[in-house]
Design a protein around this motif. Structure first.
Motif, PDB file in Angstrom:
ATOM      1  N   GLY A 224      -8.456   8.897  -3.788  1.00  0.00           N
ATOM      2  CA  GLY A 224      -8.087  10.115  -4.343  1.00  0.00           C
ATOM      3  C   GLY A 224      -7.562   9.979  -5.798  1.00  0.00           C
ATOM      4  N   ALA A 225      -6.563  10.774  -6.137  1.00  0.00           N
ATOM      5  CA  ALA A 225      -5.905  10.436  -7.508  1.00  0.00           C
ATOM      6  C   ALA A 225      -4.500  10.443  -7.629  1.00  0.00           C
ATOM      7  CB  ALA A 225      -6.539  11.688  -8.365  1.00  0.00           C
ATOM      8  N   ILE A 226      -4.109   9.763  -8.391  1.00  0.00           N
ATOM      9  CA  ILE A 226      -2.560   9.747  -8.628  1.00  0.00           C
ATOM     10  C   ILE A 226      -2.070  10.215  -9.913  1.00  0.00           C
ATOM     11  CG2 ILE A 226      -0.319   8.009  -8.298  1.00  0.00           C
ATOM     12  CD1 ILE A 226      -1.859   8.136  -5.662  1.00  0.00           C
ATOM     13  N   ARG A 227      -1.010  10.924  -9.901  1.00  0.00           N
ATOM     14  CA  ARG A 227      -0.374  11.297 -11.102  1.00  0.00           C
ATOM     15  C   ARG A 227       0.790  10.119 -11.536  1.00  0.00           C
ATOM     16  NH1 ARG A 227       0.293  16.382 -13.456  1.00  0.00           N
ATOM     17  NH2 ARG A 227       2.276  16.441 -12.742  1.00  0.00           N
ATOM     18  N   SER A 228       1.070   9.857 -12.670  1.00  0.00           N
ATOM     19  CA  SER A 228       2.007   8.808 -12.786  1.00  0.00           C
ATOM     20  C   SER A 228       2.555   9.154 -14.342  1.00  0.00           C
ATOM     21  CB  SER A 228       1.374   7.325 -12.616  1.00  0.00           C
ATOM     22  OG  SER A 228       2.501   6.412 -13.176  1.00  0.00           O
ATOM     23  N   LYS A 229       4.007   8.822 -14.441  1.00  0.00           N
ATOM     24  CA  LYS A 229       4.668   8.761 -15.550  1.00  0.00           C
ATOM     25  C   LYS A 229       5.558   7.729 -15.880  1.00  0.00           C
ATOM     26  CE  LYS A 229       7.783  11.188 -18.814  1.00  0.00           C
ATOM     27  NZ  LYS A 229       8.774  12.329 -18.802  1.00  0.00           N
ATOM     28  N   VAL A 230       5.389   6.771 -16.507  1.00  0.00           N
ATOM     29  CA  VAL A 230       6.283   5.341 -16.938  1.00  0.00           C
ATOM     30  C   VAL A 230       6.967   5.758 -18.346  1.00  0.00           C
ATOM     31  CG1 VAL A 230       6.265   3.183 -17.064  1.00  0.00           C
ATOM     32  CG2 VAL A 230       4.832   4.174 -15.476  1.00  0.00           C
ATOM     33  N   ASN A 231       8.355   5.411 -17.944  1.00  0.00           N
ATOM     34  CA  ASN A 231       9.496   5.732 -19.357  1.00  0.00           C
ATOM     35  C   ASN A 231       9.004   6.952 -19.945  1.00  0.00           C
ATOM     36  OD1 ASN A 231      10.563   3.006 -18.823  1.00  0.00           O
ATOM     37  ND2 ASN A 231       8.440   2.319 -20.102  1.00  0.00           N
TER      38      ASN A 231
ATOM     39  N   GLU B 220       2.849  10.609  -7.868  1.00  0.00           N
ATOM     40  CA  GLU B 220       2.536  11.689  -6.894  1.00  0.00           C
ATOM     41  C   GLU B 220       0.965  11.628  -6.728  1.00  0.00           C
ATOM     42  OE1 GLU B 220       4.509  15.134  -8.484  1.00  0.00           O
ATOM     43  OE2 GLU B 220       3.171  15.544 -10.029  1.00  0.00           O
ATOM     44  N   ASN B 221       0.601  12.329  -5.461  1.00  0.00           N
ATOM     45  CA  ASN B 221      -0.753  13.092  -5.384  1.00  0.00           C
ATOM     46  C   ASN B 221      -1.188  13.813  -6.012  1.00  0.00           C
ATOM     47  OD1 ASN B 221      -3.231  13.588  -4.148  1.00  0.00           O
ATOM     48  ND2 ASN B 221      -2.534  13.162  -2.013  1.00  0.00           N
ATOM     49  N   ALA B 222      -2.265  13.799  -6.968  1.00  0.00           N
ATOM     50  CA  ALA B 222      -2.730  14.891  -7.714  1.00  0.00           C
ATOM     51  C   ALA B 222      -3.194  15.957  -6.838  1.00  0.00           C
ATOM     52  CB  ALA B 222      -3.923  14.149  -8.764  1.00  0.00           C
ATOM     53  N   SER B 223      -3.512  15.744  -5.810  1.00  0.00           N
ATOM     54  CA  SER B 223      -4.372  16.872  -4.803  1.00  0.00           C
ATOM     55  C   SER B 223      -3.411  17.361  -3.883  1.00  0.00           C
ATOM     56  CB  SER B 223      -5.478  16.368  -4.228  1.00  0.00           C
ATOM     57  OG  SER B 223      -5.892  17.190  -3.382  1.00  0.00           O
ATOM     58  N   THR B 224      -3.176  18.598  -3.555  1.00  0.00           N
ATOM     59  CA  THR B 224      -2.618  19.337  -2.574  1.00  0.00           C
ATOM     60  C   THR B 224      -3.382  19.287  -1.387  1.00  0.00           C
ATOM     61  OG1 THR B 224      -3.121  21.615  -3.330  1.00  0.00           O
ATOM     62  CG2 THR B 224      -1.220  20.717  -4.105  1.00  0.00           C
ATOM     63  N   THR B 225      -4.790  19.060  -1.230  1.00  0.00           N
ATOM     64  CA  THR B 225      -5.491  19.069  -0.330  1.00  0.00           C
ATOM     65  C   THR B 225      -6.144  17.692   0.407  1.00  0.00           C
ATOM     66  OG1 THR B 225      -7.690  19.369  -1.568  1.00  0.00           O
ATOM     67  CG2 THR B 225      -6.097  21.586  -0.928  1.00  0.00           C
ATOM     68  N   GLU B 226      -6.168  16.496  -0.290  1.00  0.00           N
ATOM     69  CA  GLU B 226      -6.701  15.382   0.025  1.00  0.00           C
ATOM     70  C   GLU B 226      -5.556  14.290  -0.163  1.00  0.00           C
ATOM     71  OE1 GLU B 226      -9.920  14.968   0.964  1.00  0.00           O
ATOM     72  OE2 GLU B 226     -10.174  17.097   0.774  1.00  0.00           O
ATOM     73  N   PRO B 227      -5.520  13.343   0.811  1.00  0.00           N
ATOM     74  CA  PRO B 227      -4.879  12.125   0.765  1.00  0.00           C
ATOM     75  C   PRO B 227      -5.084  11.446  -0.520  1.00  0.00           C
ATOM     76  CG  PRO B 227      -6.322  11.863   2.214  1.00  0.00           C
ATOM     77  CD  PRO B 227      -6.475  13.126   1.945  1.00  0.00           C
ATOM     78  N   ALA B 228      -3.891  10.587  -0.889  1.00  0.00           N
ATOM     79  CA  ALA B 228      -4.478   9.495  -2.281  1.00  0.00           C
ATOM     80  C   ALA B 228      -3.613   8.329  -1.572  1.00  0.00           C
ATOM     81  CB  ALA B 228      -3.857  10.039  -3.389  1.00  0.00           C
ATOM     82  N   ARG B 229      -4.180   6.936  -2.152  1.00  0.00           N
ATOM     83  CA  ARG B 229      -3.758   5.633  -1.615  1.00  0.00           C
ATOM     84  C   ARG B 229      -3.737   4.929  -2.777  1.00  0.00           C
ATOM     85  NH1 ARG B 229      -6.000   2.195   3.197  1.00  0.00           N
ATOM     86  NH2 ARG B 229      -4.284   3.097   4.141  1.00  0.00           N
ATOM     87  N   LEU B 230      -2.724   3.863  -2.981  1.00  0.00           N
ATOM     88  CA  LEU B 230      -2.879   2.804  -4.237  1.00  0.00           C
ATOM     89  C   LEU B 230      -2.266   1.833  -3.605  1.00  0.00           C
ATOM     90  CD1 LEU B 230       0.057   2.150  -5.585  1.00  0.00           C
ATOM     91  CD2 LEU B 230      -0.205   4.482  -6.906  1.00  0.00           C
TER      92      LEU B 230
ATOM     93  N   LEU C 115       0.925  -1.146   0.053  1.00  0.00           N
ATOM     94  CA  LEU C 115      -0.090   0.213   0.104  1.00  0.00           C
ATOM     95  C   LEU C 115       0.904   1.243  -0.037  1.00  0.00           C
ATOM     96  CD1 LEU C 115      -2.812  -0.944   2.602  1.00  0.00           C
ATOM     97  CD2 LEU C 115      -2.938  -0.427   0.253  1.00  0.00           C
ATOM     98  N   VAL C 116       0.555   2.145  -0.713  1.00  0.00           N
ATOM     99  CA  VAL C 116       1.266   3.605  -0.862  1.00  0.00           C
ATOM    100  C   VAL C 116       0.147   4.501  -0.478  1.00  0.00           C
ATOM    101  CG1 VAL C 116       2.823   4.817  -2.188  1.00  0.00           C
ATOM    102  CG2 VAL C 116       2.944   2.460  -2.789  1.00  0.00           C
ATOM    103  N   ASP C 117       0.491   5.200   0.519  1.00  0.00           N
ATOM    104  CA  ASP C 117      -0.341   6.240   1.114  1.00  0.00           C
ATOM    105  C   ASP C 117       0.515   7.618   0.979  1.00  0.00           C
ATOM    106  OD1 ASP C 117      -2.666   5.266   2.458  1.00  0.00           O
ATOM    107  OD2 ASP C 117      -1.094   4.032   3.288  1.00  0.00           O
ATOM    108  N   TYR C 118      -0.218   8.398   0.303  1.00  0.00           N
ATOM    109  CA  TYR C 118       0.227   9.849   0.074  1.00  0.00           C
ATOM    110  C   TYR C 118      -0.297  10.853   0.736  1.00  0.00           C
ATOM    111  CZ  TYR C 118       2.491   7.796  -4.374  1.00  0.00           C
ATOM    112  OH  TYR C 118       3.439   7.272  -4.976  1.00  0.00           O
ATOM    113  N   GLU C 119       0.419  11.719   1.285  1.00  0.00           N
ATOM    114  CA  GLU C 119      -0.179  12.893   2.071  1.00  0.00           C
ATOM    115  C   GLU C 119      -0.499  13.977   0.894  1.00  0.00           C
ATOM    116  OE1 GLU C 119       2.974  14.601   4.195  1.00  0.00           O
ATOM    117  OE2 GLU C 119       2.906  12.682   5.649  1.00  0.00           O
ATOM    118  N   PRO C 120      -1.276  14.872   1.139  1.00  0.00           N
ATOM    119  CA  PRO C 120      -1.791  15.793   0.163  1.00  0.00           C
ATOM    120  C   PRO C 120      -0.354  16.646  -0.296  1.00  0.00           C
ATOM    121  CG  PRO C 120      -3.367  16.185   2.145  1.00  0.00           C
ATOM    122  CD  PRO C 120      -2.286  15.019   2.397  1.00  0.00           C
ATOM    123  N   GLY C 121      -0.389  16.672  -1.642  1.00  0.00           N
ATOM    124  CA  GLY C 121       0.910  17.094  -2.235  1.00  0.00           C
ATOM    125  C   GLY C 121       1.990  15.870  -2.242  1.00  0.00           C
ATOM    126  N   GLY C 122       1.882  14.895  -1.649  1.00  0.00           N
ATOM    127  CA  GLY C 122       3.097  13.894  -1.593  1.00  0.00           C
ATOM    128  C   GLY C 122       3.549  13.333  -2.970  1.00  0.00           C
TER     129      GLY C 122
END
Length: 137
Positions: free
Chosen positions: A76-83, A108-118, A49-56
């Motif tokens: 929440g929402a996660i921003r990702s770039k692969v290769n 990274e977490n796409a939000s600066t105010t809400e946590p995200a988890r994957l 499990l990967v937990d991101y703080e807001p803006g993490g």
């Protein structure tokens, strides 16, 4: 099961150590499952499990050359770039995969105010001890 317990403890310690090193970035990684695959000799399934703080964020990283990864956003929402692909935003319920040798430049977490988890499911060589290796992008 008794033989997998020491490996699980060792992996958890490695992942927690890595997560603490990332803590200023705002992510926390927890090993939640580790099992040898009985029908695929030499391979294991590990789930984190990967937990991101807001803006993490997570540092740019690679995974073992033996690893196939399925990741699903739970919250929440996660921003990702692969290769060299585009930066993509995945929202709760959406999933993506990573293949052996892929470079994960943005996570990274796409939000600066809400946590995200994957949750990330790794199919990896059983003797692999490091699930992530940082690199400079």
């Amino acid at each position: 099961m008794n033989r997998t317990l020491p490996l699980a403890v060792a992996l958890a310690a490695l992942l927690v150590t890595g997560a603490q090193a990332h803590e200023p970035s705002g992510d926390k990684v927890s090993l939640v499952y580790d099992q040898k695959l009985p029908n695929v000799p030499g391979k294991s399934m590990r789930i984190v499990l990967v937990d991101y703080e807001p803006g993490g964020t997570s540092s740019a990283h690679t995974h073992p050359n033996s690893a196939f990864i399925y990741a699903r956003v739970l919250e929440g929402a996660i921003r990702s770039k692969v290769n060299n692909g585009p930066i993509t935003t995945y929202r709760a319920g959406e999933a993506f995969g990573e293949f052996p040798g892929d470079r994960h430049g943005v996570s990274e977490n796409a939000s600066t105010t809400e946590p995200a988890r994957l949750i990330a499911v790794f199919v990896v060589d059983t003797d692999e001890t490091e699930l992530t290796t940082p690199y400079d992008e």
